[in-house]
Design a protein around this motif. Structure first.
Motif, short mmCIF file in Angstrom:
data_model
loop_
_atom_site.label_atom_id
_atom_site.label_comp_id
_atom_site.label_asym_id
_atom_site.label_seq_id
_atom_site.Cartn_x
_atom_site.Cartn_y
_atom_site.Cartn_z
N ARG A 81 0.83 -1.21 0.00
CA ARG A 81 0.00 0.00 0.00
C ARG A 81 0.86 1.26 0.00
O ARG A 81 0.64 2.18 -0.80
CB ARG A 81 -0.94 -0.02 1.21
N ASN A 96 1.32 3.83 -3.06
CA ASN A 96 0.94 5.23 -2.78
C ASN A 96 2.12 6.17 -3.01
O ASN A 96 1.94 7.31 -3.44
CB ASN A 96 0.43 5.36 -1.36
N THR A 97 3.32 5.70 -2.68
CA THR A 97 4.51 6.54 -2.92
C THR A 97 4.73 6.75 -4.41
O THR A 97 5.01 7.87 -4.87
CB THR A 97 5.75 5.90 -2.28
N LYS A 146 2.43 6.54 -6.68
CA LYS A 146 1.34 7.39 -7.13
C LYS A 146 1.62 8.85 -6.79
O LYS A 146 1.40 9.74 -7.63
CB LYS A 146 0.03 6.93 -6.47
N ALA A 147 2.12 9.10 -5.57
CA ALA A 147 2.42 10.47 -5.16
C ALA A 147 3.53 11.06 -6.03
O ALA A 147 3.49 12.25 -6.38
CB ALA A 147 2.81 10.50 -3.69
N ASN A 190 2.58 15.52 0.46
CA ASN A 190 2.03 14.17 0.51
C ASN A 190 3.11 13.13 0.23
O ASN A 190 3.17 12.07 0.87
CB ASN A 190 0.89 14.05 -0.50
N LEU A 212 4.53 10.02 2.70
CA LEU A 212 4.57 8.62 2.28
C LEU A 212 5.98 8.06 2.31
O LEU A 212 6.19 6.88 2.65
CB LEU A 212 3.97 8.49 0.88
N GLU A 215 -4.63 7.87 -10.00
CA GLU A 215 -5.05 7.36 -8.69
C GLU A 215 -5.85 6.07 -8.83
O GLU A 215 -5.65 5.11 -8.07
CB GLU A 215 -5.88 8.43 -7.97
N TYR A 235 -3.56 3.01 -9.76
CA TYR A 235 -2.84 2.44 -8.61
C TYR A 235 -3.79 1.76 -7.63
O TYR A 235 -3.45 0.73 -7.04
CB TYR A 235 -2.03 3.53 -7.91
N GLU A 236 -4.99 2.32 -7.45
CA GLU A 236 -5.97 1.69 -6.57
C GLU A 236 -6.42 0.34 -7.12
O GLU A 236 -6.67 -0.60 -6.37
CB GLU A 236 -7.17 2.61 -6.38
#
Length: 438
Positions: free
Chosen positions: A137, A141-142, A144-145, A200, A204, A400, A403-404
């Motif tokens: 996760r 998320n990293t 994605k960020a 953000n 992360l 987003e 990646y989700e």
């Protein structure tokens, strides 16, 4: 515990030693996690308890020795010479005993502890599954960020280019000051979004370092093998029920509770031992000189009444069996719930990705059209800026969702208890050895 977790796919990334793949990150995190280290210590402690219980099958040897002063008086009226009444007494004895039968308490206790050790080992694997999902996760998320930050930086550059163009047009009298103010506001907004994206990403990166123990430099977007996903939700749920380590751990706890009941019922039976005893004493009981004896005997001990302790302990063990049974039911429900939620997210996000791709393509086409129309005076600057914002948001939403969707696929495997298998994480040998085959 310090045996490192090894990934079978590490060789695939040897060409870029600085890159940190998802599989490597999970392996590092499992080896770095204090929760897993603590659970491994718990597992090892129960294995030692099994060794201790097995020792009851072996002969027990005890040596006794004592030395001191003895002052003897008899009430029978027999006079003891003063030199024999006060003597230095010594005792030396040895006792060997072998358990023959104890109502199968020892056998049941060894079985109980073996099942408890297996339960702790399976919980160790379950903890590793959860750590792997946490790492996945934060890894995704990293990434994605990072992608959103790059998108935000590009958005700032594009707005600044428009600002320069509008400034030049304003200076030539082709645009108004209100257009310049408008683009100035949009540049500030785009920079604010970029700062938020940067913040953000920092958050992360900190989370990643806490979990993995390394800084997230040169992360590689994982290529998920979608063939690992079962053909339908029902199969995924059934595979999770059959193989999830947390459910298997609960089943081992049920067996451990059954064996505990057997152990407590063993107190209803007598205990038989064979004992060999030898003593060598000096100056005992007012008699100067040696006092020696040796014997070998079959002994029986039978607890006729214990105040109801045996009944109470047996009933308590039965209730612990019921507790373990309900723990298994809860674990099974969690597997069903987790798999169902992840499956629905996986399917719906796939549909959403397709729509968002259409949104990105349409928004980009609209932006290009608005720019051409603005250049010939058929669109206002506001139309162009709104179109650019629409493209930015469409791309951001697609990133987003993409990646989700990948995370949802990994969540399915985690709910099934097969996440580390899918990542090809190879556990240390100690993790694969239970009490019955160590």
């Amino acid at each position: 515990m310090r045996s490192s977790v090894i990934t079978a796919v590490a060789c695939l990334f040897s060409a870029n030693a600085a890159a940190l793949s998802l599989e490597q990150s999970v392996a590092y995190a499992i080896d770095y996690s204090p929760d897993i280290a603590g659970q491994y210590a718990r597992f090892q402690s129960v294995l030692r308890d099994v060794d201790g219980a097995q020792a009851d099958y072996l002969p027990q040897l005890n040596v006794y020795a004592a030395a001191g002063y003895e002052d003897t008086y008899y009430n029978s009226g027999v006079q003891i010479p003063s030199d024999e009444r006060n003597m230095n007494r010594t005792e030396v004895g040895i006792k060997a005993s072998q358990l023959l039968f104890d109502g199968l308490k020892t056998n049941a206790n060894i079985s109980r502890l073996s099942f408890e050790a297996e339960s702790e080992r399976l919980l160790l694997l379950s903890d590793a599954e959860n750590v792997a999902l946490d790492v996945i996760r934060v890894y995704l998320n990293t990434l994605k960020a990072q992608t959103v930050l790059e998108l935000s930086e590009r958005n700032v550059v594009e707005h600044e280019e428009i600002y320069d163009d509008i400034l030049e047009r304003t200076q030539k009298g082709l645009s108004s000051n209100s257009d310049l103010a408008q683009i100035s506001a949009r540049v500030a907004t785009s920079k604010s979004s970029m700062i938020a994206a940067t913040n953000n990403l920092y958050d992360l990166r900190t989370q990643y370092t806490r979990l993995v123990g390394k800084t997230p430099d040169n992360l590689v977007k994982p290529q998920f093998d979608y063939q690992l996903i079962p053909p339908n939700k029902e199969i995924a749920i059934q595979q999770g029920i059959d193989a999830h380590p947390e459910i298997q751990s609960a089943m081992a706890d049920i067996e451990a509770a059954h064996q505990e009941t057997r152990r407590e019922k063993g107190n209803y039976y007598p205990e038989f031992n064979i004992e060999a005893v030898a003593n060598r004493n000096e100056n005992v009981g007012g008699l100067r000189g040696p006092d020696r004896d040796a014997r070998i005997m079959l002994t029986m001990s039978y607890d006729i009444f214990s105040g109801g302790r045996t009944i109470a302990n047996t009933e308590a063990a039965a209730w612990r069996s019921e507790q373990a049974r309900n723990t298994r039911i809860r674990a099974q429900r969690e597997v069903v719930e987790g798999t169902t939620l992840a499956w629905h997210a996986y399917e719906l996000l796939a549909q959403q990705k397709q729509l968002l791709q259409v949104n990105v393509d349409a928004a980009k086409a609209a932006e290009l059209g608005y720019i051409e129309q603005f250049n010939v005076g058929r669109r206002s600057l506001l139309d162009v800026l709104d179109a650019k914002v629409e493209v930015f948001l469409a791309r951001k939403n697609y990133i987003e969702t993409d990646y989700e969707h990948t995370l949802a696929a990994y969540r399915i495997l985690n709910a099934m208890g097969r996440l580390t298998y899918a990542l090809r994480v190879e556990y240390p040998e100690q993790w694969q050895t239970g009490a019955n085959n160590k």
